[in-house]
Structures are given as C-alpha cells and as structure tokens.
Design an enzyme around this catalytic site. Structure first.
Site, mmCIF file in Angstrom:
data_model
loop_
_atom_site.group_PDB
_atom_site.id
_atom_site.type_symbol
_atom_site.label_atom_id
_atom_site.label_comp_id
_atom_site.label_asym_id
_atom_site.label_seq_id
_atom_site.Cartn_x
_atom_site.Cartn_y
_atom_site.Cartn_z
ATOM 1 N N ARG A 1 5.364 9.894 7.338
ATOM 2 C CA ARG A 1 4.344 9.806 8.397
ATOM 3 C C ARG A 1 4.973 9.969 9.777
ATOM 4 O O ARG A 1 4.379 10.582 10.661
ATOM 5 C CB ARG A 1 3.620 8.459 8.318
ATOM 6 C CG ARG A 1 2.719 8.329 7.090
ATOM 7 C CD ARG A 1 2.278 6.903 6.863
ATOM 8 N NE ARG A 1 1.265 6.466 7.820
ATOM 9 C CZ ARG A 1 0.901 5.196 7.968
ATOM 10 N NH1 ARG A 1 1.464 4.239 7.264
ATOM 11 N NH2 ARG A 1 -0.026 4.869 8.847
ATOM 12 N N ARG B 1 0.842 -1.199 0.000
ATOM 13 C CA ARG B 1 0.000 0.000 0.000
ATOM 14 C C ARG B 1 0.876 1.247 0.000
ATOM 15 O O ARG B 1 1.966 1.240 0.568
ATOM 16 C CB ARG B 1 -0.911 0.023 1.237
ATOM 17 C CG ARG B 1 -2.003 -1.023 1.250
ATOM 18 C CD ARG B 1 -3.026 -0.722 2.335
ATOM 19 N NE ARG B 1 -2.394 -0.035 3.480
ATOM 20 C CZ ARG B 1 -3.050 0.670 4.387
ATOM 21 N NH1 ARG B 1 -4.352 0.771 4.334
ATOM 22 N NH2 ARG B 1 -2.411 1.251 5.375
#
Ligand SMILES: [Zn+2]
Length: 223
Positions: free
Chosen positions: A172, A161
């Site tokens: 992130r 993903r």
C-alpha cells in the site's frame, strides 16, 4: 469549506476527518464508507472493489469516480464537505474539479496533507487487531486487550485484517508513493496544499490541522 484530506494509509485520516468535519460543520465523505456500504450490500461495484482492496491495490478510477460523484451531488454536500480517500490520483483530482464546477459552480478551498514517515505507518498498521464480533480495533502496542487475541468487550476473537499485514502495508505504501504523491505536487502548484506533522497525540494533531486550516476558512468568510 470544500476540503480534501490526503496522507498515507495509517496516517489517522479517518479519525482526523471526523474531528475536523465536526469542527467545520461539513459532512465527512469517505470513500472507505462508500466502498464498505457497497461491499456489505454485495453490489457488483462492491465485489469488484473488494478484490482490489484485499490485495492492497487501488480501486480503478471509473468505479470510484461513479460512487463519489453520486455522493457529492447530494444536498448536504453542496455547501461544503471533507473528502477522505478521494482523489488519490491526478486524473481523479481533475475529475473532482469537473464535478464541482458542473454541480455547484465551485472549486476546492484547501487540501490538507497528514505527514507521517513509512516506519511509523508500518508500526501503526501491522500492530492492529480487529474483533471478529464487534469490529473494534485494538493495537498490540498502543491499545492492547487484557488477554492477547481476545476482545475486552465481548470476548470475540481478534484477527489481523488483510489490509494490516506487513506485506500488504508495504504494498500500500509503494502504491501510495507511486500514484498519490503526484497529487501533492499537483495541489501544491495551485497553492491549495497545506501539510502538517501527523505524529503524536490525536488531540495535538487535530489542533495543528485546525490551525493550518484557519487562514483558508478566513479567506472564505471574506468572500
Ligand atoms: Zn469485540
């Protein structure tokens, strides 16, 4: 009990949220679930949210807050909940305080932080492979399929993903450090924060979490 779960991406929040919520008998409210529902239904909110998530960025506050506010005022959440993925910023935390006070004349009981270091997070996330057919998640080290790149369940193709690519994970983590870490200080100053080591077997982490929450549950019972 009104509980918020915080921790970096890859800390196992989703899994722990489920076990802890079951044990405490409160609904698990995950922004991930709320986002996914909006994305799969193709709402304007969902389309906007997806563009940010695909880049590893946070969904803007106003979009997130509207979705969470609607969820928290539903009947099943009035007596308690476990929030996973919200708040992520100090302004969101202040908004949450306002929502709870206005809707239930209530306040948060405790914030549980899952502590995992960056190297461990990168190892966990960049090894994940998702089945295109059933969405089951495998891991190249911890839970490999029998045949590389193929799902054991349905022979579906496995892919990485966007969220799990090393570059996105690094992004992130820096977003988390920048924007979410101040939350930890915010709640620590209010005496609401309890942190646990979130490495090792899943069951051990759950036991550690429940042990850490016990004094807060006891305080509530004594009200
Ligand atoms: Zn599959």
């Amino acid at each position: 009990m009104r509980l918020v779960l915080v921790g970096p991406p890859g800390a196992g929040k989703g899994t722990q949220a489920q076990f802890i919520a079951e044990h405490l008998q409160v609904p698990k409210i995950s922004t991930g679930d709320i986002f996914r529902a909006n994305v799969s239904e193709g709402t304007a909110l969902g389309v906007a949210a997806k563009a940010f998530m695909d880049r590893g960025d946070l969904v803007p506050d106003d979009v997130t807050v509207d979705m969470v506010r609607d969820r928290l005022v539903q009947d099943d959440a009035l007596g308690g909940f476990l929030l996973d993925g919200f708040p992520r910023t100090v302004p969101q935390a202040q908004t949450l305080d306002d929502v709870l006070r206005d809707s239930a004349d209530a306040a948060l009981d405790v914030v549980l932080e899952l502590v995992v270091d960056d190297d461990e997070v990168i190892r966990r996330l960049s090894g994940r492979r998702t089945c295109r057919t059933c969405n089951h998640i495998w891991h190249v080290d911890f839970d490999p399929p029998e045949v590389e790149g193929v799902c054991d369940r349905d022979r579906g193709e496995l892919y990485q993903r966007e969220d799990d690519k090393a570059e996105t994970v690094a992004n992130r983590l820096s977003v988390y450090a920048e924007q979410t870490s101040p939350l930890v200080s915010f709640y620590a100053e209010r005496g609401l924060l309890v942190g646990i080591d979130a490495t090792g077997p899943v069951d051990d982490i759950t036991a550690r979490a429940l042990g850490a929450l016990r004094p807060f549950a006891a305080a509530r019972t004594g009200e």
